[in-house]
Design a protein around this motif. Sequence first.
Motif, PDB file in Angstrom:
ATOM      1  N   PHE A   1      12.799  49.231  26.093  1.00 32.29           N
ATOM      2  CA  PHE A   1      12.737  49.660  27.497  1.00 32.29           C
ATOM      3  C   PHE A   1      11.689  50.761  27.661  1.00 32.29           C
ATOM      4  O   PHE A   1      10.872  50.735  28.579  1.00 32.29           O
ATOM      5  CB  PHE A   1      14.116  50.143  27.949  1.00 32.29           C
TER       6      PHE A   1
ATOM      7  N   TYR B   1       8.325  49.259  27.657  1.00 31.74           N
ATOM      8  CA  TYR B   1       8.009  48.577  28.920  1.00 31.74           C
ATOM      9  C   TYR B   1       7.604  49.601  29.981  1.00 31.74           C
ATOM     10  O   TYR B   1       6.642  49.396  30.730  1.00 31.74           O
ATOM     11  CB  TYR B   1       9.214  47.752  29.391  1.00 31.74           C
TER      12      TYR B   1
ATOM     13  N   PRO C   1      21.302  47.866  27.436  1.00 31.91           N
ATOM     14  CA  PRO C   1      19.885  48.262  27.547  1.00 31.91           C
ATOM     15  C   PRO C   1      18.911  47.116  27.333  1.00 31.91           C
ATOM     16  O   PRO C   1      17.781  47.184  27.810  1.00 31.91           O
ATOM     17  CB  PRO C   1      19.726  49.326  26.450  1.00 31.91           C
TER      18      PRO C   1
ATOM     19  N   TYR D   1      17.463  45.988  30.609  1.00 33.24           N
ATOM     20  CA  TYR D   1      16.769  46.885  31.539  1.00 33.24           C
ATOM     21  C   TYR D   1      15.337  46.469  31.868  1.00 33.24           C
ATOM     22  O   TYR D   1      14.959  46.442  33.045  1.00 33.24           O
ATOM     23  CB  TYR D   1      16.826  48.342  31.042  1.00 33.24           C
ATOM     24  N   PRO D   2      14.519  46.119  30.841  1.00 34.66           N
ATOM     25  CA  PRO D   2      13.146  45.728  31.204  1.00 34.66           C
ATOM     26  C   PRO D   2      13.122  44.500  32.111  1.00 34.66           C
ATOM     27  O   PRO D   2      12.311  44.428  33.029  1.00 34.66           O
ATOM     28  CB  PRO D   2      12.494  45.396  29.857  1.00 34.66           C
TER      29      PRO D   2
END
Lengths: 82, 622
Positions: free
Chosen positions: B302, B305, B401, B404-405
Amino acid sequence: MTESEVWQRLTSVFQDVFEDDEITLSPETTAEAIEDWDSLTNIQLLIAIEKAFPGLQFSTGEVANLQNVGDLVSAIIKRVAT
Amino acid sequence: MVSGVKAGSVSPDTAMPDEQTRTQILGALRATESIQDYLSLCRKWRKIDRTAGDDGRAELRVVLLSGATTDFLELPLRAELDSFGLRARIHRPDFNTHVSELLDPASATAEFSPQIAVLLLGASDITEWPAVGDTEADVATLADRFADLWLNNICATFNRETGAEIILGNLHLPPTSSTGHLSRRLPWDRTNFVRRINQLLAERAPKFVHTLDVELLSAQYGVQQWFDPRFWYHAKQPVSFDCMIPLVRDMAGIIAAIYGKTSKCIVLDLDNTLWGGIVGDDGVNGIKIGQGSAEGEAFLAFQNYLLELKARGILLAVASKNEDANARAPFDTLDDMALKFADFVSFKANWGPKPDSIAAIAKELNIGLDAIIFVDDNPAERALVRQSLPEVRVLEMGDDPSEYPYLLSRSGWLETIEITSEDRKKSEQYAANRSRTELAESAVDYDSYLRSLNQKAVIRPFEPEHFDRITQLINKTNQFNLTTQRMTQSEVEALAASDSTLTAYMRLKDSFGDNGLISVAAGSVVGDTLTLDLWLMSCRVFKRGAEFAMANYLLQEAVRRGIANVRGLYRPTAKNGLVENLYADLNFEKDGPAEQSGTNWSRTLAGFEPFPVSIEIVEDFA
């Protein structure tokens, strides 16, 4: 799945798609009988029914030709009835 | 919970609860990935939108064109655009009339006079496929012909007639292949042919054509998910219901980007958002980040990113409930962190409410709250921000997580129609701004601060090498913007080419770095009067005297051209109160009330003396 379970689940799909808790279904219920049941909602309805009955996928012919709720129920039962 | 129908039944405040409901519905719409919920939210939105009626926002005219059915895209597109603050009216010509609608200057589509045309191409638009065994050269010729037809003939004609910006949806790859894994090596293969024309459509797109990369989107979701042949045969639906959401969302994102409505800054929480665990409790060595644990790798991905986003011009900031020292420790001491403290343009770690921190960040960066995306794993914080700052875009997320990206990437909030060299330097420019603020705080008075900056500016008429940045600034600037007149690049080019206009852009440098191209102005000359109807400046350089330097240039240029009077227009918006009195400060007199809302100003040029500024004007930067 029994036929009455199919009816029950199908009714709740109709109520969701048309956002109307009053909708009740009979084998003769057609698109004309339900307000807002147009070609667009028809496709939505088919997708919603497929999602409500895991493993169910209507064939191309059924997508084009299902005319009333009776047709729908028999198509569903053909696939998911035990 | 917020219906409030009873209280509002007679009061003129009835719009308020509806507006809140609208915001809530749009928030839920952006968060759901279930098509059933999505469509039902769209219908709820429509109900509210109908009740609200005309809310005074200008209607954006959008036409949806395709050889396939687009009926079902209309309502979601309007709702998605509303979530960007754009009110759209959509014209949808009959199925499969797209070519004639685009080419016929008297078509209903042309008469609708759209500002945006969304054109979705499909395999049925390919009238000539390569034949089995065609050579590379044969296939290249066919592909050229296709790209030329759509770009230089159809799109160019339509843009010339209507001025519309065109969003061109390219083709998804065929869901089946006759040559299997050999296809990559065969120029005549259909999958290869589609790849080739998609590439050409993007590479050769004129400025007014923006790619909607259906090939990319459908690959991300899987072509067999994307395309449901049953509904294509039955109703010529080009995309499955499930994949309608990403299609329409990105369509809205690109339109929003054209109008400068996409996001500029991501405000991030720290604990369990950028790393696993709570640094204040677990200690800097107890948090999960980096190689060695599955969660740590997901958080690292993440962070990487976010760094990619930063590199292309998105600002990163932090709003965390933490002791400042604890919050900084991972950045300072852990080699495993991809993000470093210097990557953030603002860093708020304190115990105050997050909406306060976000508002402070917006103020510090001089950007609108609607330019901010808030990312926080804690649903309570998200709810609080949604409630207190409804303009902020709050990313709906779970606690995994690894997602998330993807959530950020799918949001459509970060679409952009170009990436200029300015964008790539943006974080550095804001960092330089921070150093300037520190200098300002240490300087004895503001004038001596301005002098110590050693500012140098280049002010010149519009030039082709800067057309893209000039257009971008015109469409993104909200605060220092006298008329908020948006323009396409073709319009900017036309302005530059005209003899009866005066145009100017300004670049500004100082001892902390290059601020880039930060101001644009233009006016039209009729007889001996110059009317300034376009003037804007980036918020990055407020209070530096740059507007006076620009005024000097404009008025001196007017004097040089023998112009006697200058008029200035001010059109108020929700955001440009800052420049309400700019013309008064430049010794203009207010004329009577303007025809539209706003004020008109004028002054004579007799005896014009330049305003004092602490900026050295140079011919060019060495």
